[in-house]
Scaffold this active site. Structure first.
Site, PDB file in Angstrom:
ATOM      1  N   ASP A 181      -0.071   5.084   1.132  1.00  0.00           N
ATOM      2  CA  ASP A 181      -0.267   5.981   2.283  1.00  0.00           C
ATOM      3  C   ASP A 181      -0.181   5.238   3.611  1.00  0.00           C
ATOM      4  O   ASP A 181      -0.894   4.260   3.831  1.00  0.00           O
ATOM      5  CB  ASP A 181      -1.633   6.672   2.194  1.00  0.00           C
ATOM      6  CG  ASP A 181      -1.629   7.826   1.200  1.00  0.00           C
ATOM      7  OD1 ASP A 181      -0.536   8.264   0.787  1.00  0.00           O
ATOM      8  OD2 ASP A 181      -2.729   8.299   0.856  1.00  0.00           O
ATOM      9  N   ASP A 227       0.868  -1.168   0.000  1.00  0.00           N
ATOM     10  CA  ASP A 227       0.000   0.000   0.000  1.00  0.00           C
ATOM     11  C   ASP A 227       0.915   1.232   0.000  1.00  0.00           C
ATOM     12  O   ASP A 227       2.111   1.114   0.294  1.00  0.00           O
ATOM     13  CB  ASP A 227      -0.869  -0.066   1.266  1.00  0.00           C
ATOM     14  CG  ASP A 227      -1.516   1.251   1.593  1.00  0.00           C
ATOM     15  OD1 ASP A 227      -2.169   1.808   0.702  1.00  0.00           O
ATOM     16  OD2 ASP A 227      -1.356   1.728   2.746  1.00  0.00           O
TER      17      ASP A 227
END
Ligand SMILES: [Mg+2]
Length: 257
Positions: A21, A19
């Site tokens: 963020d 991922d």
């Protein structure tokens, strides 16, 4: 510089996905030099890629930093949950939300959202409340142009007032059979996309490579979080992280970097 073929890397049958963020970078902020160095070391052993919910321009701002070229650092770049996909800098086939939904339904959806958002109480309002992306739409009650601080303030406000949860329930009632799903991925917004177009969509692009192990690192791995489905997918080995620093520590331990 052309990339080292997967088969020539010591862990060439291992794919490690991330991922963006709060896993590789602070939310919507640039990556630090340490995580980039750790990813570089990892890529000398294994195959790596990111699976971000944001669109490609935003992720590029976060990962093409410190003089680095993002496409040289990642084997796979997946933006918008993999709806926008690159391998070694070459675009793979993309999918579009608007084609899935059709113009008429899309208009109804946006009309409903703008009416609803006009009436809801929030601490501040900025711009871009509904953002049209390739594979999804992103809805923010404070607006996508809010600053990081304004977004975090909203997140605290939303914990008490449940603005997003309530709006998502209203959407489910209004459009019960449109095949849409709703996911809270950041502090001040949520995404709307077709069922199945979550981060597991990225796996379609790597199927034919026949990786033995696919690791996935994400922070929002809990139910309702945008990493949940890929984290729990039978094809992946999931790792929950709390910050980029935590990702660095876990990678060093797991891959002996
Ligand atoms: Mg995240």
């Amino acid at each position: 510089m052309s990339p080292v073929p997967f088969a020539d890397r010591p862990l060439g049958s291992t794919l490690v996905l991330f991922d963006v963020d709060e896993t590789l970078t602070p939310t919507r902020q640039p990556a630090g030099t340490e995580i980039l160095a750790v990813l570089k070391a990892l890529r000398e052993k294994a195959v790596i890629g990111f699976v971000g919910g944001s669109d490609l321009p935003k992720i590029t701002e976060q990962l093409a930093v410190h003089g680095q070229n993002m496409y040289d650092n990642f084997d796979y770049c997946f933006a918008e949950n993999g709806l926008v996909a690159y391998k070694w800098g070459e675009a793979l086939e993309a999918q579009a939300f608007i084609r899935f939904l059709g113009e008429e339904k899309y208009k109804k959806l946006v009309k409903f959202l703008l009416h609803y958002l006009a009436d809801v109480e929030v601490p501040v309002r900025r711009g871009t409340f509904v953002e049209f992306r390739t594979g999804m739409i992103n809805v923010s009650p404070v607006g996508g142009n809010a600053t990081p601080k304004e977004r975090l303030n909203f997140e605290a406000y939303d914990k008490v007032h449940k603005v997003r949860e309530t709006l998502i329930e209203a959407l489910k009632n209004e459009f019960p059979d449109w095949g849409l799903t709703y996911s809270i991925g950041g502090p001040a917004s949520f995404d709307i996309y077709p069922v199945g177009w979550d981060k597991t969509f990225a796996l379609r692009h790597v199927e034919k490579e026949n990786f033995v192990d696919i690791h996935f690192f994400g922070d929002r791995t809990y139910p309702g979080g945008n990493d949940f489905q890929l984290f729990h997918h039978p094809r992946t080995i999931g790792h929950t992280v709390t910050s980029p620093e935590d990702t660095i520590g876990q990678l060093k331990a797991l891959f002996d970097l």
